[in-house]
Motif scaffolding. Structure first.
Motif, PDB file in Angstrom:
ATOM      1  N   GLY A  95      -3.810   6.198   6.938  1.00 34.55           N
ATOM      2  CA  GLY A  95      -3.976   7.629   7.187  1.00 34.55           C
ATOM      3  C   GLY A  95      -5.278   8.097   6.568  1.00 34.55           C
ATOM      4  O   GLY A  95      -6.340   7.534   6.835  1.00 34.55           O
ATOM      5  N   ASP A  96      -5.212   9.078   5.696  1.00 28.92           N
ATOM      6  CA  ASP A  96      -6.401   9.584   4.998  1.00 28.92           C
ATOM      7  C   ASP A  96      -6.631   8.891   3.664  1.00 28.92           C
ATOM      8  O   ASP A  96      -7.586   9.196   2.964  1.00 28.92           O
ATOM      9  CB  ASP A  96      -6.269  11.093   4.760  1.00 28.92           C
ATOM     10  CG  ASP A  96      -6.342  11.890   6.049  1.00 28.92           C
ATOM     11  OD1 ASP A  96      -6.911  11.359   7.032  1.00 28.92           O
ATOM     12  OD2 ASP A  96      -5.843  13.025   6.069  1.00 28.92           O
ATOM     13  N   ASP A  97      -5.745   7.969   3.281  1.00 29.84           N
ATOM     14  CA  ASP A  97      -5.832   7.314   1.989  1.00 29.84           C
ATOM     15  C   ASP A  97      -6.418   5.911   2.121  1.00 29.84           C
ATOM     16  O   ASP A  97      -6.417   5.328   3.203  1.00 29.84           O
ATOM     17  CB  ASP A  97      -4.444   7.202   1.347  1.00 29.84           C
ATOM     18  CG  ASP A  97      -3.826   8.556   1.063  1.00 29.84           C
ATOM     19  OD1 ASP A  97      -4.587   9.489   0.724  1.00 29.84           O
ATOM     20  OD2 ASP A  97      -2.593   8.682   1.183  1.00 29.84           O
ATOM     21  N   LEU A  98      -6.908   5.379   1.011  1.00 30.11           N
ATOM     22  CA  LEU A  98      -7.337   3.987   0.933  1.00 30.11           C
ATOM     23  C   LEU A  98      -6.410   3.241  -0.002  1.00 30.11           C
ATOM     24  O   LEU A  98      -6.047   3.750  -1.063  1.00 30.11           O
ATOM     25  CB  LEU A  98      -8.773   3.885   0.410  1.00 30.11           C
ATOM     26  CG  LEU A  98      -9.873   4.350   1.341  1.00 30.11           C
ATOM     27  CD1 LEU A  98     -11.225   4.293   0.634  1.00 30.11           C
ATOM     28  CD2 LEU A  98      -9.924   3.505   2.601  1.00 30.11           C
ATOM     29  N   LEU A  99      -6.014   2.047   0.384  1.00 30.04           N
ATOM     30  CA  LEU A  99      -5.186   1.191  -0.441  1.00 30.04           C
ATOM     31  C   LEU A  99      -5.986  -0.053  -0.773  1.00 30.04           C
ATOM     32  O   LEU A  99      -6.792  -0.524   0.029  1.00 30.04           O
ATOM     33  CB  LEU A  99      -3.918   0.786   0.319  1.00 30.04           C
ATOM     34  CG  LEU A  99      -3.043   1.911   0.840  1.00 30.04           C
ATOM     35  CD1 LEU A  99      -1.952   1.350   1.733  1.00 30.04           C
ATOM     36  CD2 LEU A  99      -2.447   2.703  -0.305  1.00 30.04           C
ATOM     37  N   ALA A 100      -5.768  -0.610  -1.949  1.00 29.43           N
ATOM     38  CA  ALA A 100      -6.440  -1.850  -2.340  1.00 29.43           C
ATOM     39  C   ALA A 100      -5.428  -2.983  -2.303  1.00 29.43           C
ATOM     40  O   ALA A 100      -4.393  -2.913  -2.963  1.00 29.43           O
ATOM     41  CB  ALA A 100      -7.033  -1.710  -3.743  1.00 29.43           C
ATOM     42  N   GLN A 101      -5.717  -4.017  -1.514  1.00 26.68           N
ATOM     43  CA  GLN A 101      -4.879  -5.205  -1.451  1.00 26.68           C
ATOM     44  C   GLN A 101      -5.560  -6.280  -2.298  1.00 26.68           C
ATOM     45  O   GLN A 101      -6.645  -6.742  -1.980  1.00 26.68           O
ATOM     46  CB  GLN A 101      -4.726  -5.694  -0.017  1.00 26.68           C
ATOM     47  CG  GLN A 101      -3.888  -6.947   0.093  1.00 26.68           C
ATOM     48  CD  GLN A 101      -3.733  -7.400   1.540  1.00 26.68           C
ATOM     49  OE1 GLN A 101      -4.075  -6.686   2.473  1.00 26.68           O
ATOM     50  NE2 GLN A 101      -3.220  -8.594   1.718  1.00 26.68           N
ATOM     51  N   VAL A 102      -4.921  -6.668  -3.412  1.00 28.42           N
ATOM     52  CA  VAL A 102      -5.507  -7.639  -4.332  1.00 28.42           C
ATOM     53  C   VAL A 102      -5.561  -8.993  -3.642  1.00 28.42           C
ATOM     54  O   VAL A 102      -4.578  -9.482  -3.090  1.00 28.42           O
ATOM     55  CB  VAL A 102      -4.697  -7.720  -5.642  1.00 28.42           C
ATOM     56  CG1 VAL A 102      -5.256  -8.810  -6.549  1.00 28.42           C
ATOM     57  CG2 VAL A 102      -4.705  -6.372  -6.344  1.00 28.42           C
ATOM     58  N   GLU A 103      -6.757  -9.600  -3.655  1.00 32.26           N
ATOM     59  CA  GLU A 103      -6.994 -10.883  -2.998  1.00 32.26           C
ATOM     60  C   GLU A 103      -7.004 -12.034  -4.018  1.00 32.26           C
ATOM     61  O   GLU A 103      -6.361 -13.045  -3.831  1.00 32.26           O
ATOM     62  CB  GLU A 103      -8.329 -10.864  -2.251  1.00 32.26           C
ATOM     63  CG  GLU A 103      -8.445  -9.787  -1.194  1.00 32.26           C
ATOM     64  CD  GLU A 103      -7.597 -10.046   0.029  1.00 32.26           C
ATOM     65  OE1 GLU A 103      -7.293 -11.225   0.290  1.00 32.26           O
ATOM     66  OE2 GLU A 103      -7.242  -9.077   0.707  1.00 32.26           O
ATOM     67  N   ILE A 104      -7.790 -11.872  -5.077  1.00 32.13           N
ATOM     68  CA  ILE A 104      -7.987 -12.941  -6.053  1.00 32.13           C
ATOM     69  C   ILE A 104      -7.897 -12.348  -7.450  1.00 32.13           C
ATOM     70  O   ILE A 104      -8.488 -11.294  -7.724  1.00 32.13           O
ATOM     71  CB  ILE A 104      -9.380 -13.592  -5.885  1.00 32.13           C
ATOM     72  CG1 ILE A 104      -9.523 -14.205  -4.498  1.00 32.13           C
ATOM     73  CG2 ILE A 104      -9.621 -14.643  -6.955  1.00 32.13           C
ATOM     74  CD1 ILE A 104     -10.931 -14.673  -4.171  1.00 32.13           C
TER      75      ILE A 104
END
Length: 106
Positions: A95-104
């Motif tokens: 939507g209007d938000d940003l999410l951070a998906q941890v990779e390493i």
């Protein structure tokens, strides 16, 4: 958040008309924040500004800066001398938000 050995200001970043030039609008100056724990910093870009701008900035100022956007979010904490890398993440839009998906994780 504009950060240099601690939080300096809340900013709004807007891309300018010329390639790597961006405008930073100073939304709020952060003064002497006492942090109980070392915060984890999500570094999404590096900003190059003359040091004289940092000492003289005021709320509402609009500064021109050269910004290098990172290809990935760097999760760091800051010790006395440098940023220590904890890991990396990808930014995802929801939507209007940003999410951070941890990779390493380092």
């Amino acid at each position: 958040m504009l950060w240099c050995n601690g939080p300096l200001a809340r900013v709004t970043l807007a891309q300018g008309e010329q390639g790597g030039k961006f405008s930073l609008m100073i939304d709020e100056i952060m003064v002497d924040m006492d942090l109980l724990h070392t915060p984890v910093i999500a570094e999404i870009a590096r900003v190059t500004l003359p040091i004289s701008h940092l000492g003289a900035m005021m709320m509402g100022d609009k500064l021109q800066a050269e910004v290098s956007l990172n290809a990935e979010v760097r999760l760091c904490y800051q010790d006395e001398e440098e940023n220590i890398l904890l890991g990396t993440a990808s930014l995802l839009r929801s939507g209007d938000d940003l999410l951070a998906q941890v990779e390493i994780l380092a």
